[in-house]
Write a protein that holds these residues in place. Structure first.
Motif, PDB file in Angstrom:
ATOM      1  N   LYS A 656       0.814  -1.221   0.000  1.00  0.00           N
ATOM      2  CA  LYS A 656       0.000   0.000   0.000  1.00  0.00           C
ATOM      3  C   LYS A 656       0.845   1.269   0.000  1.00  0.00           C
ATOM      4  O   LYS A 656       0.380   2.321  -0.450  1.00  0.00           O
ATOM      5  CB  LYS A 656      -0.921  -0.007   1.215  1.00  0.00           C
ATOM      6  N   ARG A 657       2.062   1.178   0.513  1.00  0.00           N
ATOM      7  CA  ARG A 657       2.866   2.403   0.569  1.00  0.00           C
ATOM      8  C   ARG A 657       3.589   2.675  -0.752  1.00  0.00           C
ATOM      9  O   ARG A 657       4.280   3.678  -0.879  1.00  0.00           O
ATOM     10  CB  ARG A 657       3.877   2.310   1.711  1.00  0.00           C
ATOM     11  N   THR A 658       3.448   1.768  -1.744  1.00  0.00           N
ATOM     12  CA  THR A 658       4.106   1.986  -3.029  1.00  0.00           C
ATOM     13  C   THR A 658       3.188   2.721  -3.992  1.00  0.00           C
ATOM     14  O   THR A 658       1.954   2.705  -3.846  1.00  0.00           O
ATOM     15  CB  THR A 658       4.522   0.647  -3.683  1.00  0.00           C
ATOM     16  N   LEU A 659       3.774   3.335  -4.988  1.00  0.00           N
ATOM     17  CA  LEU A 659       3.003   4.081  -5.976  1.00  0.00           C
ATOM     18  C   LEU A 659       2.130   3.155  -6.821  1.00  0.00           C
ATOM     19  O   LEU A 659       1.064   3.559  -7.289  1.00  0.00           O
ATOM     20  CB  LEU A 659       3.955   4.865  -6.883  1.00  0.00           C
ATOM     21  N   LEU A 660       2.592   1.912  -7.029  1.00  0.00           N
ATOM     22  CA  LEU A 660       1.845   0.972  -7.862  1.00  0.00           C
ATOM     23  C   LEU A 660       0.959   0.034  -7.048  1.00  0.00           C
ATOM     24  O   LEU A 660       0.210  -0.756  -7.632  1.00  0.00           O
ATOM     25  CB  LEU A 660       2.818   0.141  -8.702  1.00  0.00           C
ATOM     26  N   ASN A 661       1.065   0.114  -5.725  1.00  0.00           N
ATOM     27  CA  ASN A 661       0.295  -0.779  -4.846  1.00  0.00           C
ATOM     28  C   ASN A 661       0.510  -2.251  -5.198  1.00  0.00           C
ATOM     29  O   ASN A 661      -0.439  -3.027  -5.335  1.00  0.00           O
ATOM     30  CB  ASN A 661      -1.210  -0.446  -4.917  1.00  0.00           C
ATOM     31  N   GLU A 662       1.783  -2.629  -5.371  1.00  0.00           N
ATOM     32  CA  GLU A 662       2.119  -3.990  -5.781  1.00  0.00           C
ATOM     33  C   GLU A 662       2.977  -4.688  -4.724  1.00  0.00           C
ATOM     34  O   GLU A 662       3.855  -4.069  -4.112  1.00  0.00           O
ATOM     35  CB  GLU A 662       2.907  -3.971  -7.100  1.00  0.00           C
ATOM     36  N   ILE A 663       2.730  -5.988  -4.550  1.00  0.00           N
ATOM     37  CA  ILE A 663       3.618  -6.823  -3.743  1.00  0.00           C
ATOM     38  C   ILE A 663       4.793  -7.244  -4.625  1.00  0.00           C
ATOM     39  O   ILE A 663       4.604  -7.662  -5.781  1.00  0.00           O
ATOM     40  CB  ILE A 663       2.874  -8.059  -3.206  1.00  0.00           C
ATOM     41  N   ILE A 664       6.005  -7.150  -4.103  1.00  0.00           N
ATOM     42  CA  ILE A 664       7.204  -7.477  -4.890  1.00  0.00           C
ATOM     43  C   ILE A 664       7.586  -8.932  -4.627  1.00  0.00           C
ATOM     44  O   ILE A 664       7.677  -9.382  -3.477  1.00  0.00           O
ATOM     45  CB  ILE A 664       8.378  -6.552  -4.518  1.00  0.00           C
ATOM     46  N   LEU A 665       7.824  -9.678  -5.708  1.00  0.00           N
ATOM     47  CA  LEU A 665       8.148 -11.104  -5.632  1.00  0.00           C
ATOM     48  C   LEU A 665       9.592 -11.344  -6.084  1.00  0.00           C
ATOM     49  O   LEU A 665      10.170 -10.526  -6.814  1.00  0.00           O
ATOM     50  CB  LEU A 665       7.193 -11.899  -6.520  1.00  0.00           C
ATOM     51  N   PRO A 666      10.177 -12.488  -5.689  1.00  0.00           N
ATOM     52  CA  PRO A 666      11.532 -12.812  -6.152  1.00  0.00           C
ATOM     53  C   PRO A 666      11.668 -12.777  -7.674  1.00  0.00           C
ATOM     54  O   PRO A 666      12.696 -12.333  -8.206  1.00  0.00           O
ATOM     55  CB  PRO A 666      11.763 -14.222  -5.605  1.00  0.00           C
ATOM     56  N   THR A 685      26.592   0.687 -17.408  1.00  0.00           N
ATOM     57  CA  THR A 685      27.254   0.284 -16.174  1.00  0.00           C
ATOM     58  C   THR A 685      27.085   1.399 -15.147  1.00  0.00           C
ATOM     59  O   THR A 685      26.840   2.554 -15.502  1.00  0.00           O
ATOM     60  CB  THR A 685      28.743  -0.027 -16.412  1.00  0.00           C
ATOM     61  N   GLY A 686      27.190   1.045 -13.873  1.00  0.00           N
ATOM     62  CA  GLY A 686      27.029   2.029 -12.801  1.00  0.00           C
ATOM     63  C   GLY A 686      25.598   2.448 -12.566  1.00  0.00           C
ATOM     64  O   GLY A 686      25.342   3.483 -11.946  1.00  0.00           O
ATOM     65  N   ASN A 687      24.641   1.643 -13.031  1.00  0.00           N
ATOM     66  CA  ASN A 687      23.235   2.021 -12.924  1.00  0.00           C
ATOM     67  C   ASN A 687      22.564   1.404 -11.704  1.00  0.00           C
ATOM     68  O   ASN A 687      23.001   0.379 -11.176  1.00  0.00           O
ATOM     69  CB  ASN A 687      22.467   1.572 -14.170  1.00  0.00           C
ATOM     70  N   VAL A 688      21.455   2.015 -11.296  1.00  0.00           N
ATOM     71  CA  VAL A 688      20.618   1.509 -10.212  1.00  0.00           C
ATOM     72  C   VAL A 688      19.202   1.340 -10.749  1.00  0.00           C
ATOM     73  O   VAL A 688      18.626   2.275 -11.313  1.00  0.00           O
ATOM     74  CB  VAL A 688      20.600   2.472  -9.009  1.00  0.00           C
ATOM     75  N   LEU A 689      18.660   0.128 -10.597  1.00  0.00           N
ATOM     76  CA  LEU A 689      17.294  -0.149 -11.037  1.00  0.00           C
ATOM     77  C   LEU A 689      16.459  -0.513  -9.804  1.00  0.00           C
ATOM     78  O   LEU A 689      16.703  -1.540  -9.173  1.00  0.00           O
ATOM     79  CB  LEU A 689      17.280  -1.290 -12.049  1.00  0.00           C
ATOM     80  N   ASN A 690      15.521   0.349  -9.464  1.00  0.00           N
ATOM     81  CA  ASN A 690      14.651   0.086  -8.318  1.00  0.00           C
ATOM     82  C   ASN A 690      13.518  -0.857  -8.717  1.00  0.00           C
ATOM     83  O   ASN A 690      12.853  -0.638  -9.735  1.00  0.00           O
ATOM     84  CB  ASN A 690      14.042   1.390  -7.796  1.00  0.00           C
ATOM     85  N   VAL A 691      13.315  -1.893  -7.922  1.00  0.00           N
ATOM     86  CA  VAL A 691      12.185  -2.802  -8.122  1.00  0.00           C
ATOM     87  C   VAL A 691      11.455  -2.857  -6.784  1.00  0.00           C
ATOM     88  O   VAL A 691      11.657  -3.759  -5.970  1.00  0.00           O
ATOM     89  CB  VAL A 691      12.639  -4.203  -8.573  1.00  0.00           C
ATOM     90  N   ASP A 692      10.649  -1.841  -6.545  1.00  0.00           N
ATOM     91  CA  ASP A 692      10.047  -1.669  -5.219  1.00  0.00           C
ATOM     92  C   ASP A 692       8.576  -1.274  -5.287  1.00  0.00           C
ATOM     93  O   ASP A 692       7.978  -0.904  -4.275  1.00  0.00           O
ATOM     94  CB  ASP A 692      10.831  -0.631  -4.413  1.00  0.00           C
ATOM     95  N   GLY A 693       8.009  -1.360  -6.483  1.00  0.00           N
ATOM     96  CA  GLY A 693       6.614  -0.958  -6.633  1.00  0.00           C
ATOM     97  C   GLY A 693       6.419   0.544  -6.717  1.00  0.00           C
ATOM     98  O   GLY A 693       5.305   1.031  -6.870  1.00  0.00           O
ATOM     99  N   GLY A 694       7.539   1.291  -6.608  1.00  0.00           N
ATOM    100  CA  GLY A 694       7.472   2.749  -6.650  1.00  0.00           C
ATOM    101  C   GLY A 694       7.486   3.335  -5.254  1.00  0.00           C
ATOM    102  O   GLY A 694       6.437   3.487  -4.617  1.00  0.00           O
ATOM    103  N   VAL A 695       8.690   3.631  -4.761  1.00  0.00           N
ATOM    104  CA  VAL A 695       8.849   4.319  -3.477  1.00  0.00           C
ATOM    105  C   VAL A 695       9.529   5.649  -3.789  1.00  0.00           C
ATOM    106  O   VAL A 695      10.711   5.695  -4.119  1.00  0.00           O
ATOM    107  CB  VAL A 695       9.693   3.473  -2.491  1.00  0.00           C
ATOM    108  N   ALA A 696       8.772   6.727  -3.707  1.00  0.00           N
ATOM    109  CA  ALA A 696       9.270   8.030  -4.173  1.00  0.00           C
ATOM    110  C   ALA A 696      10.550   8.451  -3.467  1.00  0.00           C
ATOM    111  O   ALA A 696      11.445   9.037  -4.081  1.00  0.00           O
ATOM    112  CB  ALA A 696       8.184   9.081  -3.989  1.00  0.00           C
ATOM    113  N   MET A 697      10.656   8.135  -2.190  1.00  0.00           N
ATOM    114  CA  MET A 697      11.854   8.522  -1.447  1.00  0.00           C
ATOM    115  C   MET A 697      13.095   7.808  -1.946  1.00  0.00           C
ATOM    116  O   MET A 697      14.215   8.233  -1.693  1.00  0.00           O
ATOM    117  CB  MET A 697      11.667   8.238   0.045  1.00  0.00           C
ATOM    118  N   ALA A 698      12.908   6.689  -2.686  1.00  0.00           N
ATOM    119  CA  ALA A 698      14.043   5.912  -3.186  1.00  0.00           C
ATOM    120  C   ALA A 698      14.424   6.275  -4.611  1.00  0.00           C
ATOM    121  O   ALA A 698      15.323   5.657  -5.187  1.00  0.00           O
ATOM    122  CB  ALA A 698      13.728   4.419  -3.106  1.00  0.00           C
ATOM    123  N   PHE A 699      13.744   7.273  -5.203  1.00  0.00           N
ATOM    124  CA  PHE A 699      14.115   7.690  -6.555  1.00  0.00           C
ATOM    125  C   PHE A 699      15.574   8.152  -6.541  1.00  0.00           C
ATOM    126  O   PHE A 699      15.965   8.964  -5.694  1.00  0.00           O
ATOM    127  CB  PHE A 699      13.235   8.831  -7.045  1.00  0.00           C
TER     128      PHE A 699
END
Length: 701
Positions: A656-666, A685-699
């Protein structure tokens, strides 16, 4: 015939009870016999040889009985043969093709005509050996490539030796490439010698037969047993085996240490055309050959049986152990490979025809290191392993032939004509396109469960081979059993790995080298979590977090870089970090700061390793609860307490706290990893890819 069923050199596997269950179903009995013959590698190689049965079927058009031959289809393996893998053809139509045959130079056109002889148009494609079975009058036929028989077939005095062992029970046909003409010669030979029990094809293999599946099986075993007895009675009688030893064996641990150290270098050199997977063996038969006085002479002669050199190339690369024991061995290896390629290219130029396919990969498939063992390289693990098995068969053949006569390799032009046969080329062109990770070796830390296991499975699905590992022996054993059942032995290897212990890391990379040749992708996924208020956080907690997450990532990456630099093929390092590397939350000082250190260590490594074409990227998950050891412990309770919810409410709270309201799976994390390594982001190279359902503070930006 032998009725005692007592054999010393082959395995009698026939089960009367099982055969009785199949009585009345000739096809099922034929497949049963085929599977038994294919189960004993002393009788034939993987995917080598073929078997057949002729029986009466009902013509679907006329309703009349008609004779149909069931035979192993093209590319099949008799050890695993099923009805689906068989071709079935009208026998009278195969004989009718004699009227269409225009001679040796038109052999290949006959293969297309086999399709007009099919009883079931949806059956497996007929192989080039089809007329060798179809034109013979016998109900059950076995065509195998047993080492003992090929040893006689590939010896200078082979025909005389055949008569010495079997008198007039067997006939000899000189070497000829398989095809319709050879089928006609077999038919004529049998017609002129009605009391034969088999035929030896010079340099190639054996044909035997019987009125029933059991009689054919027994006839085959007996002939091979008799050949084996003859060879074993002569080993060492004429001269020492392979001219005697030129050097002594080193101990097994030393051999494996040396092989693991050199394997990535060899793999890099062998991967000039396409990325290869390796296999190593120090089987005692291999060691007897590579440590012998006759190694240089016999290795140069090449293999004899077509099934052998199609998978091994006509000859191996033999390394000079003296050159490998001094400084500058890398320069020696580069020259050795360059010389081999030049020799192969010259072989191609000497023997090519106007319509020959373009030259293929000129790198060696088989590499022999005296004192250590044999390395083989191919597009995947199974092919590399099978190449090793085939060259071991070739060693057995040379050993036997030299014991009773002189070994004779296949003439170079004949070898070339098979290797670059247009029909063989057409088969290669029909092969499916490689998957994105084909030829890649991936090591994922903590891969016995959770995110790590999901990543390993995703990589396997895309063609990689993987090294699964964990510091929990019981958990690793469970994963090992699961992977064995689901993927088989050629897809993965397993090792106990503690990321805080450099020696276990080194052992795991050695296991990867011995199993596959090195490593291309390393995923630092092993981890743990401790969530406590600062006043409850202990020094022990702090050290454990930093040892596993930061030091572990550093040590695993450091040793990966050493292997990747040996290969000179570049590589990928993926670090599974966390949204906590970017977001400040309560009760998280140790874990969050360690994750931040992991993230910046990733940036530092990316900056340093770009020159080696080693890319370092980060995947930041959040709240991946499924199959996670982290959530089975106190971490879940700590996070629930921090957020004022119950443990049971955590998954919903995180979603619920994510922008997409999604549960993240392995699997979501595994897909992110694939995005980095499947070729689409090869210049990132040197990139960061967030897979968190959308957490604005982690952008990140």
């Amino acid at each position: 015939m032998n009725t005692t069923q007592a054999f010393n050199y082959v395995s009698y596997l026939w089960d009367d009870k099982k055969a009785a269950e199949l009585a009345g179903d000739e096809v099922a009995l034929f497949i049963y016999r085929s599977n038994l013959l294919g189960a004993d590698l002393r009788l034939t190689n993987y995917a080598g040889g073929n078997t057949s049965v002729k029986l009466m079927e009902t013509n679907p058009l006329t309703g009349e009985p008609v004779e149909v031959m069931w035979v192993k289809g093209s590319g099949g393996d008799i050890g695993t043969l099923t009805k689906k893998g068989c071709a079935n053809l009208y026998v009278d139509r195969l004989h009718a093709l004699k009227k269409r045959y225009r001679g040796l130079e038109f052999e290949d056109e006959m293969v297309g005509l086999f399709d007009h002889c099919l009883f079931d148009p949806k059956c497996a494609a007929p192989s080039i050996d089809t007329p060798l079975h179809g034109l013979l009058p016998f109900k059950h036929i076995d065509h195998l490539h047993p080492d003992a028989l090929i040893a006689i077939a590939a010896s200078r005095d082979g025909e005389a030796i055949m008569h010495e062992i079997w008198g007039d029970q067997l006939a000899w046909l000189p070497w000829q490439r398989p095809g319709f003409d050879l089928g006609l010669k077999l038919e004529e030979t049998v017609k002129n010698n009605p009391n034969l029990r088999g035929v030896i094809l010079g340099g190639h293999g054996l044909f035997t037969w019987g009125d029933t599946s059991y009689e054919s099986y027994m006839n085959t075993l007996e002939v091979i047993e008799q050949a084996s007895e003859y060879l074993n009675a002569n080993y060492g009688k004429k001269r020492p085996v392979f001219g005697g030893p030129a050097r002594e064996n080193t101990d097994a641990d030393t051999r494996k240490t040396q092989a693991a150290a050199l394997m990535p270098v060899l793999r890099g050199l062998a991967s000039g055309h396409r990325r290869m997977i390796g296999h190593f063996t120090d089987d005692e038969r291999v060691l007897e050959f590579v440590n012998s006085n006759d190694l240089p002479r016999l290795a140069r002669l090449g293999t004899s049986c077509p099934d052998h050199f199609l998978r091994t190339k006509i000859r191996p690369l033999v390394l000079d152990p003296e050159q490998l024991s001094v400084e500058g061995s890398s320069a020696y290896l580069e020259k050795a490979f360059a010389d081999y390629r030049a020799d192969y290219e010259a072989y191609y130029e000497r023997n090519k025809h106007d319509n020959s396919p373009a030259i293929r990969d000129p790198n060696p498939v088989v590499i022999l290191w005296p004192g250590v063992g044999m390395f083989t390289f191919a597009k995947d693990k199974q092919t590399a392993r099978v190449a090793a098995e085939f060259y071991t068969n070739a060693i057995n053949v040379m050993k036997g032939a030299e014991a009773v006569s002189d070994y004779v390799g296949l003439p170079e032009q004949e070898a070339f004509d098979i290797e670059y046969w247009l029909l063989e080329e057409a088969k290669l062109q029909r092969m499916p396109k490689p998957k994105p990770l084909s030829g890649k070796i991936a090591l994922i830390t903590g891969s016995a469960g959770g995110i790590g296991k999901a990543i390993a499975k995703a990589f396997l699905a895309e063609g990689a081979v993987v090294v699964i590992n964990d510091n929990d022996a019981d958990r690793l054993a469970g994963a090992n059993e699961e992977f064995q059942k689901q993927y088989g032995k050629d897809a993965y290897t397993a090792a106990l790995l503690d990321v805080t212990d450099a020696s276990t890391i080194a052992n795991t990379y050695s296991a990867a080298a011995l199993a596959f040749g090195g490593v291309d992708i390393v995923v630092n996924c092993a981890g743990l979590s401790i969530s406590k208020p600062i006043e409850e956080h202990t020094e022990k907690d702090w050290d454990l977090l930093y040892d596993v997450l930061v030091k572990g990532q550093f040590l695993v990456t450091q040793q990966a870089v050493e292997v990747m630099r040996k290969q000179k093929l570049g590589g990928d390092v993926l670090n599974i970090v966390s949204k906590n590397a970017l977001v400040s939350g309560p009760n998280n000082a140790g874990y969050g700061s360690a994750k931040a250190a992991q993230l910046h260590l990733s940036r530092l490594n990316a900056a340093e390793l770009g020159k080696d074409h080693i890319r370092v990227n980060v995947v930041n998950p959040d709240a991946v609860i499924s199959d996670s050891k982290i959530w089975a412990g106190a971490w879940a309770e700590g996070r629930a307490k921090a957020y004022g919810v119950t443990v049971e409410e955590l998954p919903g709270y995180y979603a619920k706290r994510t922008l997409l309201n999604e549960i993240i799976l392995p699997d979501d994390i595994a897909n992110a990893c694939l995005a980095f390594v499947n070729g689409l982001l090869s210049k990132s190279t040197g990139n960061v890819l967030n897979v968190d359902g959308g957490v604005a503070m982690a952008f990140v930006r």
